[in-house]
Scaffold this motif. Structure first.
Motif, PDB file in Angstrom:
ATOM      1  N   SER A  40      81.405  49.661  78.558  1.00  0.00           N
ATOM      2  CA  SER A  40      82.708  50.315  78.627  1.00  0.00           C
ATOM      3  C   SER A  40      82.650  51.320  79.776  1.00  0.00           C
ATOM      4  O   SER A  40      81.894  52.296  79.720  1.00  0.00           O
ATOM      5  N   TYR A  41      83.456  51.077  80.806  1.00  0.00           N
ATOM      6  CA  TYR A  41      83.452  51.917  82.012  1.00  0.00           C
ATOM      7  C   TYR A  41      84.777  52.658  82.103  1.00  0.00           C
ATOM      8  O   TYR A  41      85.854  52.096  81.841  1.00  0.00           O
ATOM      9  N   VAL A  42      84.718  53.928  82.510  1.00  0.00           N
ATOM     10  CA  VAL A  42      85.906  54.775  82.618  1.00  0.00           C
ATOM     11  C   VAL A  42      86.185  55.028  84.097  1.00  0.00           C
ATOM     12  O   VAL A  42      85.522  55.861  84.735  1.00  0.00           O
ATOM     13  N   PRO A  43      87.142  54.307  84.708  1.00  0.00           N
ATOM     14  CA  PRO A  43      87.445  54.540  86.131  1.00  0.00           C
ATOM     15  C   PRO A  43      88.204  55.841  86.372  1.00  0.00           C
ATOM     16  O   PRO A  43      88.090  56.432  87.436  1.00  0.00           O
ATOM     17  N   LYS A  44      88.986  56.279  85.398  1.00  0.00           N
ATOM     18  CA  LYS A  44      89.689  57.561  85.469  1.00  0.00           C
ATOM     19  C   LYS A  44      89.899  58.087  84.057  1.00  0.00           C
ATOM     20  O   LYS A  44      89.701  57.353  83.081  1.00  0.00           O
ATOM     21  N   ARG A  45      90.313  59.303  83.970  1.00  0.00           N
ATOM     22  CA  ARG A  45      90.409  59.947  82.662  1.00  0.00           C
ATOM     23  C   ARG A  45      91.383  59.208  81.749  1.00  0.00           C
ATOM     24  O   ARG A  45      92.451  58.779  82.177  1.00  0.00           O
ATOM     25  N   ASN A  46      90.993  59.051  80.483  1.00  0.00           N
ATOM     26  CA  ASN A  46      91.789  58.403  79.437  1.00  0.00           C
ATOM     27  C   ASN A  46      92.044  56.918  79.716  1.00  0.00           C
ATOM     28  O   ASN A  46      92.976  56.338  79.155  1.00  0.00           O
ATOM     29  N   GLN A  47      91.262  56.315  80.597  1.00  0.00           N
ATOM     30  CA  GLN A  47      91.343  54.874  80.835  1.00  0.00           C
ATOM     31  C   GLN A  47      89.938  54.298  80.791  1.00  0.00           C
ATOM     32  O   GLN A  47      88.982  54.944  81.237  1.00  0.00           O
ATOM     33  N   SER A  48      89.845  53.092  80.261  1.00  0.00           N
ATOM     34  CA  SER A  48      88.545  52.435  80.196  1.00  0.00           C
ATOM     35  C   SER A  48      88.733  50.934  80.300  1.00  0.00           C
ATOM     36  O   SER A  48      89.818  50.400  80.014  1.00  0.00           O
ATOM     37  N   MET A  49      87.681  50.256  80.716  1.00  0.00           N
ATOM     38  CA  MET A  49      87.685  48.804  80.796  1.00  0.00           C
ATOM     39  C   MET A  49      86.399  48.280  80.166  1.00  0.00           C
ATOM     40  O   MET A  49      85.337  48.895  80.280  1.00  0.00           O
ATOM     41  N   LEU A  50      86.545  47.129  79.522  1.00  0.00           N
ATOM     42  CA  LEU A  50      85.424  46.510  78.824  1.00  0.00           C
ATOM     43  C   LEU A  50      85.002  45.241  79.550  1.00  0.00           C
ATOM     44  O   LEU A  50      85.858  44.443  79.974  1.00  0.00           O
ATOM     45  N   LEU A  51      83.705  45.058  79.684  1.00  0.00           N
ATOM     46  CA  LEU A  51      83.172  43.845  80.292  1.00  0.00           C
ATOM     47  C   LEU A  51      82.035  43.327  79.420  1.00  0.00           C
ATOM     48  O   LEU A  51      81.263  44.103  78.844  1.00  0.00           O
ATOM     49  N   LEU A  52      81.955  42.012  79.337  1.00  0.00           N
ATOM     50  CA  LEU A  52      80.903  41.339  78.576  1.00  0.00           C
ATOM     51  C   LEU A  52      80.115  40.452  79.519  1.00  0.00           C
ATOM     52  O   LEU A  52      80.689  39.798  80.401  1.00  0.00           O
ATOM     53  N   SER A  53      78.805  40.423  79.343  1.00  0.00           N
ATOM     54  CA  SER A  53      77.943  39.638  80.225  1.00  0.00           C
ATOM     55  C   SER A  53      76.754  39.092  79.450  1.00  0.00           C
ATOM     56  O   SER A  53      76.172  39.793  78.611  1.00  0.00           O
TER      57      SER A  53
END
Length: 585
Positions: free
Chosen positions: A335-348
């Motif tokens: 789970s990566y947060v590019p900016k405050r109060n936003q996040s993106m999930l990646l599976l590998s």
């Protein structure tokens, strides 16, 4: 009223029961997966058996035409010819009066003209302007008349319409199924993708009637036919494609697992040791496990509402440019947060550790960088195909699909030719129009046989030049048993072929002196004898033999062949029809 209330209550009970069942399934699925904060083992990539053009393709590609014909096969040509000729005969009456059957030479020339429209960026240009004598391209009228092009386009079919209703009951793609299956089966035979493969969707522009037309606001064209595609991430070679024909008839289960089914279908037969990159529509924990069984890994974005996800790295708030990892023995979640109060999930399943690019100011995880490098394989294919697309305006979706087949085939042929001829690719590496030159040579190679077959048809001077490039024999003296003309110098031969007086330059455009002044038709052509300006509608074209007869006194025969209105107007200076034809000064 009581009955209506009873129905509403029954619906509410059913909805509540369905929601409870889904929650139980999610709990059961969550119970099967144990997530940990401890990194697993980093996956070791094994060496690929092969990548690039297959030996089958390498042994058969000798030039641009041979590369294209490996994708647009003889079997596909026969499918198009049989059904097009049947439709042409049917639409022109019971006996097919007015329709001449197409053959392989004419079909290839028709395809070549479509590809050349893409080279000239003429997708939105009317066919009349392409065939225009002054403003058009000489290769089009030199290949076939405009009326014949219209007739072939109207009669173009890919199945038997008499048996289509029975096939359409179980197959929405019945109108083009035979051609599509033959073509899509050829794609994996000619190219082995590299280590990175991209799975995504392509939208073929179409706004007419189609039972499975899709609306995608994120795409530039928004409306069209959706195609699932698996492409090589580096070269964007289309390795497998599948047309989406709408919701499956088997029920909601197919709809729920559509992303999983699509990836498994388009990667069927893909050799092990490769990685599949896809977006959050396709990625799931189940997909990762199914691909690992095929010795394939996956890297992709993930929806936050997936039931198999743990709660602590997904819903916790972190500071900007921070990453939180979760692991199972085979899967890594970040789970990566590019900016405050936003996040993106990646599976590998291709990464087993918590690697982060500490040298970057945004400190992106290695999984996200890997995803960004390989996510655009299909989008790049769509962009490249659109740049030189042969699509023409049509109201029939099978024709739109056929145009896309030609576009993708031409691009795949370019990839094959470029990788099998590295010295040619190196010479064109600095040129931005390498693919345009390839398509231009391919289009000319496809139309050349028909241009040669039409060598005896009278044509304009510019069309004669196209015939000369196709090695057309235009010597008419022997056939008509005329006296041979004296041998000329090369400069005189070129001057006579172009009909331009010695030392003359291209004159500015002026009004045609034969047409009524109110029409105000401008032209740069003039009579070779009297220099009167004549437009493309007023001049008469002579072959060398007839021109020789006219110069020897055959003016009476010329007058008999002229229209009455032209015979009355005559030449502005001699008050009689000029027997010398016209030319461009």
């Amino acid at each position: 009223m009581r009955a209506m209330k009873a129905k509403r209550n029954a619906k509410r009970v059913n909805l509540t029961t369905t929601t409870e069942k889904e929650e139980e399934e999610e709990k059961e699925l969550n119970g099967k997966i144990t997530w940990s904060s401890e990194p697993g083992q980093r996956r070791r990539w094994r060496r690929l058996a092969s990548q690039g053009p297959t030996p089958y393709a390498a042994s058969r590609v000798t030039d641009e035409l041979s590369a294209f014909l490996l994708l647009f096969t003889a079997r596909m040509e026969q499918i198009v010819l049989v059904h097009t000729n049947r439709e042409g005969s049917r639409s022109h009456g019971s006996e097919g009066a007015g329709w001449t059957d197409m053959d392989v030479v004419e079909l290839r020339a028709y395809v070549g003209l479509l590809l050349l429209t893409g080279v000239f960026r003429s997708w939105g240009e009317a066919a009349v302007s392409l065939w225009d004598a002054e403003c058009g391209r000489p290769v089009f009228p030199a290949t076939m008349p405009l009326e014949r092009f219209y007739t072939c386009s109207k009669a173009l079919r890919f199945d038997d319409r008499a048996t289509r209703p029975a096939r359409h009951a179980s197959d929405e793609l019945a109108a083009v199924r035979e051609l599509w299956d033959e073509w899509s089966s050829r794609l994996p035979l000619l190219y082995d993708p590299g280590r990175e493969v991209t799975v995504d969707e392509q939208l073929v522009p179409f706004r007419g009637r189609c039972p499975f037309r899709q609306y995608m606001p994120s795409k530039p064209t928004r409306y069209g036919v959706k195609i699932w595609a698996a492409c090589d991430a580096r070269s964007s070679y289309a390795w497998n494609m599948q047309v989406y024909t709408g919701k499956a008839a088997s029920g909601e289960h197919e709809k729920k697992n559509q992303g999983l089914r699509v990836v498994l279908d388009v990667t069927r037969g893909l050799g092990g040791g490769r990685n599949v990159t896809c977006n959050n529509f396709f990625t799931s924990y189940e997909l990762a496990e199914r691909l690992l069984a095929r010795d394939l890994t996956v890297v992709g974005m993930l929806h936050k509402n997936r039931p198999e996800l743990p709660a602590w790295p997904v819903h916790h708030r972190h500071e900007a440019f921070s990453s939180e990892f979760a692991f199972t023995p085979s899967v890594t979640l970040v789970s990566y947060v590019p900016k405050r109060n936003q996040s993106m999930l990646l599976l590998s399943t291709a990464h087993g550790d918590a690697a982060v690019a500490v040298d970057r100011p945004d400190r992106k995880p290695e999984i996200l960088l890997h995803y960004n490098r390989n996510k655009d394989g299909v989008d790049n294919l769509d962009k490249l195909v659109t740049a030189y697309s042969c699509r023409r305006r049509t109201r029939r979706w099978p024709t739109a699909v056929f145009h896309n087949i030609l576009d993708v085939s031409a691009y795949n042929a370019f990839v094959l030719w470029q990788e099998l001829n590295p010295e040619h690719a190196a010479s064109l590496h600095s040129r931005r129009n390498a693919r345009r030159l390839f398509l231009e040579r391919l289009g000319k190679a496809l139309v050349a046989p028909l241009v040669q077959r039409r060598a005896g048809v009278p044509r304009a001077p510019a069309e004669v030049e196209v015939g000369d490039e196709a090695d057309v024999d235009t010597d008419m003296d022997t056939e008509l048993e005329l006296e041979p003309e004296p041998e000329l110098e090369p400069e005189a031969v070129e001057q006579r072929r172009t009909r331009r007086p010695e030392g003359a330059t291209r004159a500015p455009r002026k009004r045609c002196q034969v047409c009524p002044p109110r029409l105000d038709r401008k032209t740069s052509m003039a009579c070779a004898r009297c220099a009167v300006r004549v437009c493309g509608r007023c001049y008469i074209l002579y072959c060398p033999a007839c021109d020789l007869q006219a110069r020897r006194g055959g003016r009476e025969a010329t007058e008999r062949t002229m229209p009455p209105e032209r015979r009355r107007e005559g030449c502005a200076r001699t008050a009689s029809p000029c027997a010398a034809g016209s030319s461009r000064p």
